[in-house]
Scaffold this active site. Structure first.
Site, PDB file in Angstrom:
ATOM      1  N   PHE A   1       0.831  -1.212   0.000  1.00 31.22           N
ATOM      2  CA  PHE A   1       0.000   0.000   0.000  1.00 31.22           C
ATOM      3  C   PHE A   1       0.853   1.243   0.000  1.00 31.22           C
ATOM      4  O   PHE A   1       0.632   2.180  -0.770  1.00 31.22           O
ATOM      5  CB  PHE A   1      -0.901   0.023   1.232  1.00 31.22           C
ATOM      6  CG  PHE A   1      -2.296  -0.430   0.936  1.00 31.22           C
ATOM      7  CD1 PHE A   1      -3.009   0.130  -0.104  1.00 31.22           C
ATOM      8  CD2 PHE A   1      -2.889  -1.416   1.701  1.00 31.22           C
ATOM      9  CE1 PHE A   1      -4.277  -0.295  -0.387  1.00 31.22           C
ATOM     10  CE2 PHE A   1      -4.165  -1.844   1.429  1.00 31.22           C
ATOM     11  CZ  PHE A   1      -4.862  -1.289   0.385  1.00 31.22           C
TER      12      PHE A   1
ATOM     13  N   HIS B   1       6.671   6.344 -61.457  1.00 36.49           N
ATOM     14  CA  HIS B   1       5.756   6.969 -60.502  1.00 36.49           C
ATOM     15  C   HIS B   1       6.385   8.225 -59.901  1.00 36.49           C
ATOM     16  O   HIS B   1       5.805   9.313 -59.936  1.00 36.49           O
ATOM     17  CB  HIS B   1       5.406   5.946 -59.406  1.00 36.49           C
ATOM     18  CG  HIS B   1       4.485   6.450 -58.352  1.00 36.49           C
ATOM     19  ND1 HIS B   1       3.169   6.061 -58.279  1.00 36.49           N
ATOM     20  CD2 HIS B   1       4.678   7.304 -57.328  1.00 36.49           C
ATOM     21  CE1 HIS B   1       2.600   6.663 -57.242  1.00 36.49           C
ATOM     22  NE2 HIS B   1       3.498   7.422 -56.650  1.00 36.49           N
ATOM     23  N   GLU B   2       7.599   8.053 -59.391  1.00 32.93           N
ATOM     24  CA  GLU B   2       8.234   9.198 -58.730  1.00 32.93           C
ATOM     25  C   GLU B   2       8.596  10.281 -59.740  1.00 32.93           C
ATOM     26  O   GLU B   2       8.427  11.465 -59.468  1.00 32.93           O
ATOM     27  CB  GLU B   2       9.481   8.752 -57.956  1.00 32.93           C
ATOM     28  CG  GLU B   2       9.254   7.626 -56.947  1.00 32.93           C
ATOM     29  CD  GLU B   2       8.163   7.925 -55.924  1.00 32.93           C
ATOM     30  OE1 GLU B   2       7.882   9.119 -55.671  1.00 32.93           O
ATOM     31  OE2 GLU B   2       7.573   6.969 -55.389  1.00 32.93           O
TER      32      GLU B   2
ATOM     33  N   HIS C   1       5.555  12.365 -60.314  1.00 31.68           N
ATOM     34  CA  HIS C   1       5.348  13.386 -59.281  1.00 31.68           C
ATOM     35  C   HIS C   1       6.241  14.586 -59.543  1.00 31.68           C
ATOM     36  O   HIS C   1       5.804  15.736 -59.498  1.00 31.68           O
ATOM     37  CB  HIS C   1       5.736  12.842 -57.902  1.00 31.68           C
ATOM     38  CG  HIS C   1       4.700  11.977 -57.259  1.00 31.68           C
ATOM     39  ND1 HIS C   1       3.415  12.400 -57.053  1.00 31.68           N
ATOM     40  CD2 HIS C   1       4.771  10.734 -56.733  1.00 31.68           C
ATOM     41  CE1 HIS C   1       2.736  11.432 -56.434  1.00 31.68           C
ATOM     42  NE2 HIS C   1       3.536  10.405 -56.243  1.00 31.68           N
TER      43      HIS C   1
ATOM     44  N   ASP D   1      -1.274   8.338 -52.211  1.00 33.01           N
ATOM     45  CA  ASP D   1      -1.422   9.577 -52.974  1.00 33.01           C
ATOM     46  C   ASP D   1      -2.893   9.898 -53.171  1.00 33.01           C
ATOM     47  O   ASP D   1      -3.334  11.037 -52.992  1.00 33.01           O
ATOM     48  CB  ASP D   1      -0.773   9.431 -54.358  1.00 33.01           C
ATOM     49  CG  ASP D   1       0.741   9.310 -54.257  1.00 33.01           C
ATOM     50  OD1 ASP D   1       1.286   9.739 -53.231  1.00 33.01           O
ATOM     51  OD2 ASP D   1       1.348   8.798 -55.211  1.00 33.01           O
TER      52      ASP D   1
HETATM   53 ZN    ZN Z   1       3.237   8.751 -55.098  1.00 31.58          ZN
END
Ligand code: ZN
Ligand code: ADP
Ligand code: MG
Length: 657
Positions: free
Chosen positions: A164, A458-459, A462, A534
């Protein structure tokens, strides 16, 4: 980081104050005394434990009869008696033994307890043999039975006491004190944090410095008739330093500082939260002048709802009590209530009425100067190489919160340590930024040639889309090394802090987010799942354009929001099905507009797209001069607004914009 004590002393609830001579003792002194007492009790109990165990062990040992010599069976004994070989005999009363000497030394015989017949046979045999015998009483041994019951019980009780005192909240007395506020009281001077440890939020610091000055010398302010606010609400996104500011105020001011988190008031038992609020304010009023800090206020301050279901009752009771308490003291009473939340929109409107939290202080994301200052604060005490340019780091970290920046510096230091360099270097800080944005690189992941090809395009998509579209952010770095969940990574750097963005800029940003998917589709002829994140970001932004910024054609300058916050709470929406489906279709319109725009940017730069993707497959990452050189060849798409009708090839609906 924080001046954390492992177990803060709890503040006692309201008690009738005993009049004391001269000295004014606040609840803190009382609680200090309590802690002192507890400590002593704990030491006592801990010492008592081995002593009790020792007693018990001794008792167990001693309760066994201890008689020397050879053990004889009863029949052997009687035979020996008959042969006259027994010389002496003593009956040990409690041990139930007869011990003595015979011609070969000492002996003892076990006699079954309580068997009168055995005893009488043995005594008559002794008498027959003419051996003198005596009875030895053992009064102490009568205590064995009670002691063997009491001692283990004492040991258990002592153990419980220790548990306690170690873990019980506020000791024995408070173990069941549900209604106590659990408020954490920072002793004056305990918080080592000052306003110098907070940067980028100058207005908020100014506001809180005023509170500190007022509490330091209230007479000066009262003489001017100035009313200092009794409730101050810090609002802002998470990680911008609200809690830090409160701790700094605690470190700066010389008055008691009580802090609690809103969730501490939330209980499943009806009435407990309200009792805690009452207790919290009671304690504060007795300690005035003082500061009460309620962190994460939204946990209690959520809007009340029409329907009371389950926990609603309790939450409402708690909130009502908070409102009552905040009305209950005057602005000159010396109690300043400070609260923090990152969801001011869901707070009950009654909380924001004048007289309660009448002053709201925004703690927002820092601007470039603020970011630099925060970086400086967090790089204190870390060995920084002379080439480190915190201004450049600050420029690269648009949109970062104070917590993000602290994280950047820390990651940088970790990287430096891992690489074995004696100081944190500039490029380690930049790498740390990327880690904070996108997670650590996963160089070990092996990509199939098809995946590599797809990710590179893909990159590159972008990068080219964002360079070609005037409203989009600029590219800082491209990489096809996996990071976190992403296959590759394009880092878009906003050009600077911007107060507001226009519709065409937002469309271009969405278009840049979709650049990866558009590029994949142009090159491979189909979509892949790699663009999911994205799409999510783009969708969120498009939805905000429609429902938060009023930028859609059909809905016009209309903000789609639940009715008044807190009125219908989580259940009602406050707008019709028709509006709801219009929002959906407008979001789609915006997304396809952006997608078309992105596609035309990529087809315009198709040759370059191939080149960037090829380079990326060779070198894996592109940044700095090499990247800039490649991007020089990008042909820009005209501005969405300035272009006029001639360039609005895909969409004529924007004429009215
Ligand atoms: Zn992307
Ligand atoms: P909040 O309460 O607003 O969510 P915190 O005060 O808990 O954010 O901030 C988390 C951490 O981030 C702090 O402990 C501090 O290290 C860092 N931090 C946040 N904002 C700032 C700032 N303005 N100045 C310095 N450090 C900051
Ligand atoms: Mg916080």
């Amino acid at each position: 980081m924080a001046a954390n004590r492992r177990r803060p002393p709890t503040v006692e609830g309201p008690k009738p104050r005993k009049p004391r001579k001269g000295d004014k003792q606040g609840p803190a002194d009382e609680s200090d005394k309590k802690t002192e007492l507890r400590k002593r009790g704990l030491i006592l109990c801990i010492i008592a434990l081995p002593v009790l165990v020792g007693f018990y062990a001794t008792l167990l040992w001693w309760s066994n009869p201890h008689t020397d010599g050879r053990e004889l069976r009863i029949d052997q004994y009687i035979t020996l008696l008959r042969q006259g070989r027994i010389q002496s005999a003593t009956i040990l009363e409690s041990d139930n033994r007869i011990a003595g000497r015979y011609d070969r030394g000492a002996y003892w015989v076990a006699v079954a307890a309580g068997r009168e017949t055995i005893f009488s046979r043995l005594t008559s045999a002794l008498e027959d043999a003419g051996v003198a015998y005596k009875v030895k009483q053992q009064p102490l041994k009568n205590l064995i039975v009670p002691a063997s019951l009491i001692l283990p019980a004492l040991i258990v009780v002592d153990g419980l006491f220790i548990l306690f005192l170690l873990f019980g909240r506020g000791g024995m007395g408070d173990a069941f004190a549900f209604g106590k506020s659990k408020a954490r009281r920072l002793a004056t001077g305990e918080s080592k944090i000052t306003f110098a440890d907070v940067a980028g939020v100058d207005e908020a610091i100014e506001e809180l410095a005023e509170v500190r000055d007022y509490l330091g010398s209230p007479d000066k302010f009262l003489a001017m008739g100035a009313a200092v606010p009794k409730g101050i609400l810090l609002t802002g996104p998470p990680g911008c330093g609200k809690t830090l500011l409160a701790r700094a105020l605690a470190g700066e001011s010389n008055v008691p500082f009580f802090s609690m988190s809103g969730s501490d008031f939330v209980e499943i038992f009806v009435g407990v939260g309200a009792a805690r609020i009452r207790d919290f304010f009671q304690v504060a009023k007795e300690a005035a002048p003082c500061i009460c800090f309620i962190d994460e206020l939204d946990a209690v301050g959520r809007g009340r709802t029409a329907m009371a279901v389950g926990g609603q009752d309790e939450r409402e009771a708690t909130l009502n009590q908070l409102l009552v308490e905040m009305d209950g003291f005057e602005s000159g009473s010396g109690v300043v209530v400070l609260a923090a939340t990152n969801r001011p929109d869901i707070l009950d409107t009654a909380l924001l009425r004048p007289g309660r939290f009448d002053r709201r202080v925004g703690v927002e994301r820092p601007d470039v100067r603020g970011r630099e200052a925060i970086l400086k604060i967090h790089s204190r005490g870390k060995p920084m190489a002379p080439d480190v340019d915190l201004t450049a780091v600050a420029k690269r970290t648009v949109g970062f919160t104070g917590a993000d920046l602290a994280n950047v510096v820390n990651e940088g230091a970790l990287l430096a340590a891992r690489r074995g360099s004696p100081q944190v270097e500039g490029r380690q800080l930049f790498e740390a930024i990327e880690r904070v944005v996108a997670g650590p690189e996963k160089r070990s992941r092996i990509l199939s040639p098809q995946d590599r090809h797809r990710i590179a395009y893909h990159e590159a998509g972008h990068a080219i889309a964002s360079t070609s579209l005037p409203g989009a952010d600029k590219v800082g770095k491209l990489s096809i090394v996996a990071r976190g969940h992403a296959g590759g990574f394009t880092w878009l750097v906003p050009e600077g802090d911007q107060a507001a963005v226009t519709r065409s800029q937002l469309i271009d940003r969405i278009a840049a987010m979709l650049g990866g998917r558009a590029s994949e589709e142009i090159v491979t002829g189909e979509a892949s799942s790699g663009a999911q994140a994205d799409l999510e970001h783009a969708g969120t932004l498009a939805r905000r354009m429609v429902s938060d910024f009023g930028m859609s054609e059909k809905l016009g300058p209309y903000i789609v929001k639940p009715l008044s916050p807190g009125y219908q709470g989580e259940w009602g929406v406050g707008y019709s099905e028709r509006i709801s489906s219009m929002v959906d279709s407008e979001v789609q319109t915006i997304l396809s507009e952006a997608y078309e725009r992105c596609k035309s940017a990529l087809t315009l730069n198709r040759a370059l797209l191939d080149r960037v993707a090829q380079t990326l497959m060779e070198v894996e990452a592109l940044e700095g001069d090499a990247l800039d050189e490649l991007m020089l060849a990008v042909q820009s798409l005209p501005d969405l607004v300035g272009a006029g009708p001639s360039s609005a090839s895909s969409n004529s609906s924007q004429a009215g914009n």
